[in-house]
Design a protein around this motif. Structure first.
Motif, mmCIF file in Angstrom:
data_model
loop_
_atom_site.group_PDB
_atom_site.id
_atom_site.type_symbol
_atom_site.label_atom_id
_atom_site.label_comp_id
_atom_site.label_asym_id
_atom_site.label_seq_id
_atom_site.Cartn_x
_atom_site.Cartn_y
_atom_site.Cartn_z
ATOM 1 N N GLU A 97 9.319 6.121 -4.888
ATOM 2 C CA GLU A 97 9.752 4.809 -5.337
ATOM 3 C C GLU A 97 9.497 4.664 -6.833
ATOM 4 O O GLU A 97 8.532 5.194 -7.373
ATOM 5 N N ILE A 98 10.403 3.960 -7.487
ATOM 6 C CA ILE A 98 10.198 3.646 -8.894
ATOM 7 C C ILE A 98 9.516 2.289 -8.976
ATOM 8 O O ILE A 98 10.101 1.266 -8.626
ATOM 9 N N TYR A 99 8.272 2.276 -9.420
ATOM 10 C CA TYR A 99 7.520 1.026 -9.525
ATOM 11 C C TYR A 99 7.829 0.354 -10.858
ATOM 12 O O TYR A 99 8.068 1.012 -11.873
ATOM 13 N N ASP A 100 7.787 -0.955 -10.831
ATOM 14 C CA ASP A 100 7.888 -1.677 -12.097
ATOM 15 C C ASP A 100 6.672 -1.409 -12.969
ATOM 16 O O ASP A 100 6.788 -1.312 -14.192
ATOM 17 N N VAL A 101 5.499 -1.292 -12.331
ATOM 18 C CA VAL A 101 4.238 -1.096 -13.061
ATOM 19 C C VAL A 101 3.393 -0.056 -12.347
ATOM 20 O O VAL A 101 3.182 -0.152 -11.126
ATOM 21 N N SER A 122 4.169 -2.761 -7.959
ATOM 22 C CA SER A 122 3.102 -2.127 -8.741
ATOM 23 C C SER A 122 2.272 -1.197 -7.882
ATOM 24 O O SER A 122 2.187 -1.350 -6.658
ATOM 25 N N ALA A 123 1.655 -0.244 -8.549
ATOM 26 C CA ALA A 123 0.700 0.672 -7.920
ATOM 27 C C ALA A 123 -0.345 1.044 -8.960
ATOM 28 O O ALA A 123 -0.018 1.220 -10.138
ATOM 29 N N PHE A 124 -1.586 1.142 -8.517
ATOM 30 C CA PHE A 124 -2.688 1.473 -9.418
ATOM 31 C C PHE A 124 -3.430 2.689 -8.866
ATOM 32 O O PHE A 124 -3.558 2.862 -7.649
ATOM 33 N N PHE A 125 -3.936 3.510 -9.784
ATOM 34 C CA PHE A 125 -4.671 4.714 -9.402
ATOM 35 C C PHE A 125 -6.021 4.724 -10.119
ATOM 36 O O PHE A 125 -6.094 4.479 -11.330
ATOM 37 N N ASN A 173 -4.170 -3.036 -1.122
ATOM 38 C CA ASN A 173 -2.866 -2.437 -0.821
ATOM 39 C C ASN A 173 -2.156 -1.892 -2.051
ATOM 40 O O ASN A 173 -1.193 -1.119 -1.930
ATOM 41 N N VAL A 174 -2.604 -2.260 -3.250
ATOM 42 C CA VAL A 174 -1.900 -1.798 -4.461
ATOM 43 C C VAL A 174 -2.660 -0.695 -5.191
ATOM 44 O O VAL A 174 -2.163 -0.182 -6.196
ATOM 45 N N VAL A 175 -3.844 -0.325 -4.730
ATOM 46 C CA VAL A 175 -4.647 0.660 -5.450
ATOM 47 C C VAL A 175 -4.961 1.852 -4.558
ATOM 48 O O VAL A 175 -5.211 1.705 -3.354
ATOM 49 N N THR A 176 -4.942 3.047 -5.152
ATOM 50 C CA THR A 176 -5.329 4.280 -4.474
ATOM 51 C C THR A 176 -6.533 4.854 -5.206
ATOM 52 O O THR A 176 -6.439 5.158 -6.406
ATOM 53 N N ALA A 217 7.480 5.174 -12.900
ATOM 54 C CA ALA A 217 7.121 3.842 -13.379
ATOM 55 C C ALA A 217 8.014 3.404 -14.518
ATOM 56 O O ALA A 217 8.265 4.177 -15.450
ATOM 57 N N ARG A 218 8.475 2.162 -14.445
ATOM 58 C CA ARG A 218 9.226 1.585 -15.562
ATOM 59 C C ARG A 218 8.298 1.087 -16.664
ATOM 60 O O ARG A 218 8.705 0.922 -17.806
ATOM 61 N N ASN A 219 7.051 0.825 -16.295
ATOM 62 C CA ASN A 219 6.010 0.437 -17.250
ATOM 63 C C ASN A 219 4.699 1.076 -16.822
ATOM 64 O O ASN A 219 4.418 1.200 -15.622
ATOM 65 N N VAL A 220 3.906 1.469 -17.795
ATOM 66 C CA VAL A 220 2.598 2.064 -17.535
ATOM 67 C C VAL A 220 1.542 1.247 -18.268
ATOM 68 O O VAL A 220 1.727 0.899 -19.446
ATOM 69 N N VAL A 221 0.456 0.935 -17.568
ATOM 70 C CA VAL A 221 -0.655 0.208 -18.187
ATOM 71 C C VAL A 221 -1.892 1.086 -18.100
ATOM 72 O O VAL A 221 -2.387 1.377 -17.003
#
Length: 445
Positions: A7-11, A41-44, A122-125, A163-167
Motif C-alpha cells: 500500500e502507498i501510505y500518505d505518511v 499512515s504507518a510508523f516504524f 494499530n499504526v505502529v510496528t 510513502a507519499r510523505n516521510v516524517v
C-alpha cells in the motif's frame, strides 16, 4: 509480510517517540473528522515497545515543562489524548490538582505517553528499523509520487512500504567525549538505569559523573542517596551548576509564536535567541536540585565527613582499563593535568547530537538543498527543501535548531509542531488532488 506491504501510505513515520506519537494523534483526529478518503499512515520504531528516556526515569525526578505542554493541548485543548484526560482515566485528577504543582514526575508523564500510545498501536510496528529511503525503480527517471522505505525487523526479515510523505523522528544520538568509548564501567546517561540495575550496588564504591546539566546533577543526587557506602565525584567543565532560567519572560522563547520570530528573523536576531536564552535548556539545572546538592556538601562540611566531591573546571582527558581497574585521567582548566581517579563506574552525562537525516536519505540527500554552512534547508512546515525533481514531503521532527530555534526537538512545542506537519501534509494532498499530474508536468516544462 503484511497485506499492507504494498500500500502507498500518505505518511510513513520513522521512529515513534513522543514527537511522532503526537503526529499520529493529530492525523487520527483528522481521520475522525473526515468521512471519505482519510489520511493513511504507518510508523516504524526500532525499540521493542514504546519508551521515552526510560533510563532517566529516576525516582521523584520531575518534568521541566508544564503538564499542559502535553501531546495535544496547545493544538487541540479538547482532545481526548490530553494529560488531563489521562489523569481522569487513571482516577487521579483530583489528587493531581491537590498537589498544586504544574510539573508531574517524569515517571507519571511516561505513563501518560504509554496511555496515549495504547490507542494507536494499530499504526505502529515495533522492533522494526528503517534501513533506507529510496526512489522506486519504476519511477527513477521521473518526478516520483512516492518513496520506497526499506524496513528490517529484529529477526532479519525485510519488507518495503511506499510513502507519499516521510516524517523522520529518530531522536537524539548520545554524545561521548572524543576518544572515550562506552564500556561495562563507562556509561552514558541515556543507559544509566539499565546499567545501574545490572550492577551490584556493593560493587560501586567509587563512582564519577561527568557533566554540568540536569541529567548529571540528577544522577549525582541519585547515586549519593542510593549508595551510602560510596564516594561520588562530580566532574564538571564549569565552576558549578548553573540554574535553568524558567522565569515567565524567558519561557516565552518556547511559545509557538517564537518559532516564527526565529525562522523569519535575521541572522542577528537568531544569534540573540541563542546568546540570551540558551540557559533556558542547555547545560543548566533546576534550582531545587542545585540547592539539594549544595546542602549535602554543606552538611558534610559540618559533620567533617566527605563522600560527595566536586571537581570544578575539570574535564576527562582519557579513560583506561587495566584488569578490573578503570582509571580516569583529568585536566583542570586552572592547574592542568590532575592526579588520576580510579572508579568502579563513570557516567558521562555529556548530552546528545541532533538528528541528521543524511544517513537514512542516502542517495536522496543529493536532492536536498543546503545553506551556506552546509546544513539542510528546511521550510517553515519542517519540510526539507528539495529540488523540483523530488516533490515528495520529507519532514524532520528534530535537527532543525538552525532554522526553527530552541524548540526544534523539545516537548515544549510538540503539539503545535506536529499539528503543523499534519496540516502541511493534508494541505499538500488536497492541492495535489486538485491538479492532475500531467498539468504539473506541463507547468514545469
Amino acid at each position: 509480510m503484511s497485506a499492507r506491504e504494498h500500500e502507498i501510505y500518505d505518511v510513513v513515520g520513522i521512529g515513534f517517540g513522543p514527537s511522532n506519537l503526537s503526529l499520529a494523534i493529530s492525523l487520527e483526529e483528522h481521520r475522525a473528522n473526515v468521512l471519505t478518503n482519510p489520511i493513511t499512515s504507518a510508523f516504524f520504531e526500532r525499540q521493542p515497545r514504546f519508551g521515552w528516556h526510560r533510563n532517566m526515569l529516576l525516582p521523584s525526578a520531575t518534568m521541566q515543562i508544564s503538564f499542559l505542554k502535553d501531546l495535544v493541548t496547545f493544538r487541540n485543548p479538547v482532545s481526548r489524548y490530553s494529560f488531563v484526560s489521562f489523569l481522569h482515566a487513571s482516577g487521579r485528577l483530583a489528587q493531581f490538582v491537590n498537589r498544586q504543582d504544574f510539573f508531574p514526575t517524569r515517571a507519571e508523564f511516561h505513563q501518560y505517553l504509554e496511555w496515549a500510545e495504547s490507542s494507536l498501536s494499530n499504526v505502529v510496528t515495533y522492533s522494526s528499523s528503517v534501513t533506507g529511503i529510496r526512489l522506486p525503480p519504476e519511477v527513477a527517471h521521473d518526478r516520483p509520487e512516492y518513496l520506497r522505505i526499506d524496513v528490517t525487523d529484529e529477526g532479519g526479515g525485510t519488507r518495503t512500504v511506499d510513502a507519499r510523505n516521510v516524517v523522520i523522528s529518530t531522536g537524539l544520538v548520545p554524545r561521548m567525549p572524543d576518544g572515550i568509548a562506552r564500556h561495562e564501567r563507562v556509561w552514558h546517561s541515556s543507559e544509566f538505569l539499565s546499567r545501574y540495575g545490572r550492577t551490584e550496588p556493593g560493587d560501586l564504591k567509587r563512582v564519577a559523573v561527568v557533566g554540568a546539566g540536569q541529567s548529571a546533577a540528577e544522577i549525582t543526587k541519585f547515586l549519593y542517596e542510593r549508595l551510602p557506602h560510596a564516594q561520588i565525584t562530580a566532574i564538571m567543565p564549569s565552576y558549578g551548576y548553573s540554574v535553568a532560567d524558567d522565569t515567565p519572560f524567558a519561557n516565552q522563547i518556547f511559545d509557538a509564536g517564537a518559532v516564527d520570530e526565529y525562522y523569519f528573523g535575521t541572522e542577528r536576531a537568531r544569534d540573540a535567541f541563542w546568546r540570551y536564552h540558551k540557559n533556558t535548556n542547555y547545560g543548566v539545572v533546576d534550582d531545587a536540585v542545585i540547592r539539594h546538592l549544595y546542602e549535602i556538601q554543606y552538611e558534610e562540611e559540618v559533620r567533617e565527613t566527605k563522600r560527595l566531591h566536586f571537581r570544578n573546571l575539570t574535564k576527562v582527558s582519557s579513560v583506561e582499563h587495566t584488569g578490573s581497574e578503570t582509571r580516569v585521567h583529568l585536566v583542570s582548566q586552572l592547574d592542568g593535568p590532575q592526579p588520576f581517579l580510579d572508579v568502579d563506574a563513570i557516567v558521562f552525562a555529556t548530552g546528545y547530537d541532533s538528528l541528521d537525516p543524511s544517513r537514512l536519505l542516502g542517495d536522496l540527500d543529493r536532492f536536498c538543498l543546503r545553506d551556506e554552512s552546509g546544513r539542510h534547508r528546511v521550510e517553515r512546515d519542517y519540510r526539507l527543501v528539495t529540488t523540483p525533481d523530488l516533490p515528495i514531503g520529507i519532514y524532520l521532527q528534530g535537527g532543525t535548531e538552525h532554522t526553527h530555534g530552541l524548540t526544534s526537538s523539545l516537548l515544549s512545542n510538540i503539539a503545535v509542531r506536529s499539528g503543523e506537519i499534519a496540516d502541511s501534509i493534508i494541505q499538500r494532498r488536497a492541492e495535489r488532488e486538485l491538479i492532475p499530474a500531467g498539468a504539473l508536468q506541463a507547468a514545469d516544462s
